[in-house]
Write a protein that holds these residues in place. Structure first.
Motif, short mmCIF file in Angstrom:
data_model
loop_
_atom_site.label_atom_id
_atom_site.label_comp_id
_atom_site.label_asym_id
_atom_site.label_seq_id
_atom_site.Cartn_x
_atom_site.Cartn_y
_atom_site.Cartn_z
N ASP A 15 -3.85 94.50 -81.85
CA ASP A 15 -4.61 93.66 -82.77
C ASP A 15 -5.12 92.40 -82.08
N ASN A 16 -6.09 91.78 -82.71
CA ASN A 16 -6.64 90.49 -82.25
C ASN A 16 -7.18 90.58 -80.81
N VAL A 17 -7.98 91.60 -80.57
CA VAL A 17 -8.61 91.78 -79.26
C VAL A 17 -10.05 91.29 -79.34
N VAL A 18 -10.48 90.56 -78.34
CA VAL A 18 -11.87 90.07 -78.28
C VAL A 18 -12.60 90.80 -77.15
N LEU A 19 -13.68 91.46 -77.51
CA LEU A 19 -14.50 92.19 -76.54
C LEU A 19 -15.70 91.35 -76.15
N THR A 20 -15.96 91.26 -74.84
CA THR A 20 -17.16 90.58 -74.33
C THR A 20 -17.87 91.52 -73.37
N ASP A 21 -19.17 91.72 -73.58
CA ASP A 21 -19.97 92.52 -72.66
C ASP A 21 -20.44 91.62 -71.53
N LYS A 22 -19.82 91.76 -70.36
CA LYS A 22 -20.11 90.88 -69.22
C LYS A 22 -21.30 91.36 -68.40
N SER A 23 -21.81 92.55 -68.71
CA SER A 23 -22.83 93.13 -67.84
C SER A 23 -24.24 92.66 -68.16
N ASN A 295 -25.90 93.82 -60.31
CA ASN A 295 -25.11 92.99 -61.22
C ASN A 295 -25.23 91.51 -60.91
N ASP A 296 -25.99 91.20 -59.87
CA ASP A 296 -26.18 89.80 -59.48
C ASP A 296 -27.66 89.45 -59.51
N VAL A 297 -28.36 89.94 -60.54
CA VAL A 297 -29.81 89.73 -60.62
C VAL A 297 -30.17 88.27 -60.88
N ASN A 298 -29.21 87.47 -61.27
CA ASN A 298 -29.50 86.06 -61.55
C ASN A 298 -29.53 85.19 -60.30
N SER A 299 -29.20 85.79 -59.14
CA SER A 299 -29.29 85.04 -57.90
C SER A 299 -30.77 84.85 -57.53
N SER A 300 -31.03 84.07 -56.50
CA SER A 300 -32.42 83.82 -56.10
C SER A 300 -33.11 85.13 -55.75
N TYR A 509 -30.47 101.29 -63.45
CA TYR A 509 -29.58 100.36 -62.75
C TYR A 509 -29.55 98.95 -63.35
N LEU A 510 -30.60 98.59 -64.09
CA LEU A 510 -30.64 97.25 -64.67
C LEU A 510 -30.56 97.27 -66.20
N ALA A 511 -30.26 98.43 -66.77
CA ALA A 511 -30.27 98.58 -68.23
C ALA A 511 -29.23 97.69 -68.90
N HIS A 512 -28.14 97.40 -68.23
CA HIS A 512 -27.06 96.61 -68.84
C HIS A 512 -27.02 95.18 -68.29
N SER A 514 -29.28 91.29 -67.69
CA SER A 514 -30.27 90.42 -68.34
C SER A 514 -31.69 90.74 -67.89
N ALA A 515 -31.82 91.55 -66.84
CA ALA A 515 -33.14 91.92 -66.32
C ALA A 515 -33.56 93.31 -66.79
N SER A 516 -32.95 93.80 -67.87
CA SER A 516 -33.28 95.14 -68.35
C SER A 516 -34.76 95.22 -68.72
N PRO A 517 -35.42 96.33 -68.40
CA PRO A 517 -36.86 96.46 -68.67
C PRO A 517 -37.13 96.64 -70.16
N TRP A 518 -38.36 96.36 -70.54
CA TRP A 518 -38.78 96.55 -71.93
C TRP A 518 -38.79 98.05 -72.22
N ASN A 519 -38.11 98.47 -73.29
CA ASN A 519 -38.03 99.90 -73.59
C ASN A 519 -39.04 100.34 -74.64
N GLY A 520 -40.00 99.48 -74.98
CA GLY A 520 -40.98 99.87 -75.98
C GLY A 520 -42.26 100.42 -75.39
N LEU A 521 -42.33 100.50 -74.06
CA LEU A 521 -43.57 100.93 -73.41
C LEU A 521 -43.94 102.36 -73.77
N LEU A 522 -42.94 103.25 -73.81
CA LEU A 522 -43.23 104.65 -74.08
C LEU A 522 -43.77 104.84 -75.49
#
Length: 591
Positions: A15-23, A295-300, A509-512, A514-522
Motif C-alpha cells: 500500500d501507499n506506493v507512489v509511481l513516477t515515470d522517469k523516462s 535517455n539523455d536528450v536534454n543534454s546539449s 527510441y524517443l517515444a518515452h 520529452s523529445a517524443s515525436p508528434w504522433n498525429g502526422l499519420l
C-alpha cells in the motif's frame, strides 16, 4: 526459485506506493496500491479516477533498489525493455526489500512459466479469421515454386526429427538432383548442421541461399558433398557469390576455433564478398549505448549527437543495409546464385537475407508478406528469439547473460529506414514495426517464444498459446497497421545507405522521452489523402458531365455545317473552364 510461480512472490500487495515515470521527463505521479502477480505488476490509484498501470514482468529489464538515507523505505527503479524507466516509492524498508526480491525472481521465470501459457482472451476479444500457427506452413508458402519449378527444387523432410540440424525446420527446400545423403554430409561440415538451403527465388532464376560457416578449421578440411550441393544450384558456366557477414579478420580468426570461410580453390565458381555486420555481442553493447544517449536528450545538442554517433548503432544499421543491397544487386543485376552466411548463421545472416527480399519483393512490403517473411527467415530459420530477448537495452553486453542481442530489432530498424525512404511502397505503418518489437520482448502470445522450431514443438506452443498473427490479422486490428499513403510498387526499391540517409527511429527510441515525436502526422496524412480522393472524384464527375454535354452539342451541330466552327470554339472555352475549375479545386485542397 520455487516450483510454482506464487512461491516467488514474497509480498503480494504493497500500500501507499507512489509511481513516477522517469523516462519522459514529466515526473507525473500515481499514488496507489501495488499488486505483484505472477506475470504483471499492477498499480491502482487510490483516487476513484480509474487510473491503473499494468506492467508485464517480462517487460522489466533491470531492477534497482535505492534506500532512503533520512527515512525508512526507498525506491525501486524499473528499467523496461520498451525503454520506459519507472520509479516506485515505498515507505517501508521491509516491504521494499520483499518487493525487489519478488520482482527479480519473477522477471527470470523459466520459459514454460511465461505469460503466453496462461493468457486467455475473452470470448469477444479475438475473432480468429485463420490459425496463425499454420498460416505460413512451408508447403503452402513454397507451393508456387514447387509447382512451377519442380524440375529444379524439392521439399525435403530429412530433418523431420531435428537430428540433422536442431535449429532448422522439419521441412526445407533443396535442389532436386541432390539426394538426402549428400545433404546430410554437407550438414556435418557446417556449423550447427546448417547446410545451404533455399530461402528465395528471384525472377529470372537467380536464387538466394543461407547457411552457417563451413568447418574448415586450421587444417583446411574439405567436404566434396558440400561443394557438390553448392555447385548444383549454378547453371552451366555461371558463377555464384558468397556474402560473408564477417570481416576478413573475423573469418580468419574463426579458423582457429574450427570454423572459417570457403576456400577459393574448393569453390572456384563462387566469388566471396565480405560485408561485415555487427556480431551479437558488439550489437548488444552498441544498443546499450544508444538507449543511454536517448535517455539523455536534454543534454546539449552537440553532446547528444556525439553520444548517438559513438554508440555505433546507426553505423550498424548502415552496414546491415549495405550488405543487403549488395546481396540484392547480385540477384537482380547479375542474375546469380547468392549464399549468405556469417558464423552460426542465426543472426546477421537472417538480417541480410530478409532485407534483401524486402528490397526485391513487393509482397514482403505488405502486412501479410512481412509476417510470412518473419516466419520463413526468423522463426522457422532458427533465430534464438527467447534467448536474444531475455535481456534488453539496459543490460550491458558484459552482463551475466551474454546471449542477449537486439538482432531482430536491427532488422526492424533497417525496415524503418526502407519505410522512411519509400513510405508509399509499404502497406503497413511504422506502428507495426514498433508493435513487433514490443511482442518480441514481452507478449501475450507465444509466437516469439522458443529458440527454434524444435523447441516450439517441444513446448507445444500451437496447442497451449495463441498466435500473434491470429490476433493481428483480425479485420478491426489489422486496420490500425494499414498505411493510408500506400501505393503498390511492383518494382525494386534501392535505398540510399549513405550515412546522412540513416535516420534515428525517433518513434521507437524517443517515444518515452520529452523529445517524443508528434504522433498525429499519420492521421493528418490520412485526412489529406481522403480529401484529395474526394476532390479527384468531384473533378472526374465534372469532366464526365462536360464530355456528355459536348457530345450532345456535337450531335446537334452535325446537322448544321455552318455552326461547326462556332461549336469548336465553344468546346475550347468549356475545356479551359473545366481546367480552371479542377486547378482551383486542387489548389484549395493543397491550402
Amino acid at each position: 526459485m520455487g516450483d510454482h510461480i506464487g512461491d516467488n512472490i514474497l509480498i503480494p500487495q504493497v500500500d501507499n506506493v507512489v509511481l513516477t515515470d522517469k523516462s519522459n521527463g514529466s515526473n507525473k505521479n500515481l499514488d496507489g496500491t501495488l499488486c505483484i502477480s505472477g506475470h504483471h505488476l499492477i498499480l491502482s490509484s487510490r483516487q476513484n479516477d480509474g487510473q491503473e498501470l499494468w506492467l508485464m514482468n517480462r517487460n522489466i529489464d533491470v531492477v534497482e533498489k535505492k534506500l532512503n538515507t533520512q527515512s525508512p523505505g526507498g525506491s525501486i527503479i524499473l528499467k523496461c525493455k520498451d525503454f520506459q524507466i519507472l520509479q516506485l516509492d515505498i515507505s517501508s524498508t521491509n516491504d521494499l526489500t520483499n518487493a525487489v526480491l519478488s520482482i527479480e525472481k519473477l522477471i527470470s521465470l523459466d520459459q514454460t512459466l511465461q505469460y503466453p501459457f496462461f493468457y486467455r482472451p475473452g470470448n469477444n476479444a479475438m475473432v480468429q479469421i485463420e490459425d496463425g500457427w499454420t498460416a505460413f506452413a512451408p508447403v503452402s508458402e513454397w507451393s508456387i515454386l514447387l509447382a512451377t519449378h519442380a524440375d529444379e527444387w524439392r521439399i525435403s523432410y530429412l530433418n523431420r526429427d531435428y537430428k540433422v540440424c536442431n535449429s532448422y525446420p522439419s521441412a526445407v527446400i533443396v535442389p532436386r538432383q541432390i539426394d538426402d545423403k549428400v545433404i546430410i554430409a554437407s550438414a556435418s561440415f557446417r556449423d550447427g548442421g546448417r547446410f545451404p538451403v533455399l530461402c528465395y527465388r528471384y525472377e529470372g532464376g537467380s536464387i538466394l541461399l543461407r547457411s552457417s560457416q563451413p568447418l574448415f578449421g586450421a587444417t583446411g578440411k574439405r567436404c566434396k558433398e558440400d561443394e557438390r550441393l553448392l555447385n548444383a544450384v549454378l547453371g552451366p558456366g555461371r558463377r555464384g557469390y558468397i556474402v560473408d557477414t564477417r570481416s576478413v579478420n573475423q573469418a580468419i580468426s574463426a579458423k582457429a576455433r574450427g570454423g572459417g570461410t570457403e576456400m577459393d580453390t574448393a569453390y572456384p565458381q563462387w566469388r566471396k564478398v565480405h560485408k561485415p555486420v555487427l556480431r551479437p555481442h558488439d550489437l548488444a553493447d552498441s544498443f546499450f549505448k544508444l538507449i543511454e544517449a536517448c535517455n539523455d536528450v536534454n543534454s546539449s545538442t552537440s553532446q547528444w549527437l556525439s553520444r548517438l554517433d559513438s554508440s555505433g548503432w546507426l553505423s550498424a544499421v548502415q552496414s546491415a543495409l549495405d550488405a543487403a543491397c549488395v546481396t540484392a544487386q547480385c540477384l537482380h543485376q547479375e542474375v546469380a546464385a547468392v549464399l549468405v552466411h556469417g558464423g552460426a548463421g542465426r543472426d546477421s545472416t537472417l538480417v541480410v537475407t530478409s532485407l534483401a527480399q524486402a528490397i526485391l519483393n513487393p509482397d514482403c512490403r505488405t502486412v501479410r508478406g512481412l509476417q510470412a517473411l518473419i516466419e520463413r527467415e526468423w522463426l522457422q530459420a532458427g533465430h534464438q528469439f527467447f534467448s536474444r530477448t531475455r535481456s534488453g537495452a539496459y543490460q550491458p553486453s558484459h552482463s551475466q547473460n551474454p546471449t542477449h542481442a537486439p538482432t531482430f530489432l536491427l532488422f526492424l530498424d533497417c525496415l524503418y529506414q526502407l519505410h522512411h525512404q519509400f513510405q508509399f511502397s509499404f502497406e503497413y505503418t511504422l506502428d507495426l514495426l514498433i508493435e513487433l518489437h514490443k511482442h518480441a520482448y514481452s507478449s501475450n502470445y507465444g509466437t516469439f517464444l522458443g529458440d527454434s522450431e524444435a523447441e516450439r514443438i517441444k513446448l507445444r506452443l500451437s496447442e497451449r498459446t495463441y498466435s500473434l498473427w491470429s490476433y493481428m490479422n483480425q479485420p478491426d486490428v489489422l486496420e490500425q497497421w494499414i498505411n493510408p499513403l500506400y501505393e503498390p510498387n511492383p518494382g525494386v526499391i534501392w535505398p540510399s545507405v549513405a550515412p546522412i540517409s540513416i535516420q534515428l527511429c525517433r518513434e521507437l527510441y524517443l517515444a518515452h522521452t520529452s523529445a517524443s515525436p508528434w504522433n498525429g502526422l499519420l492521421a493528418y496524412a490520412k485526412q489529406i489523402k481522403q480529401n484529395h480522393t474526394a476532390v479527384r472524384k468531384v473533378a472526374g464527375q465534372l469532366q464526365a458531365q462536360i464530355k456528355q454535354a459536348l457530345e450532345e452539342i456535337r450531335s446537334d451541330m452535325s446537322q448544321n455545317p455552318d455552326a461547326q466552327k462556332e461549336e469548336e470554339e465553344q468546346q475550347e472555352e468549356e475545356e479551359e473552364d473545366y481546367l480552371c475549375v479542377a486547378q482551383l479545386s486542387m489548389g484549395s485542397q493543397s491550402t
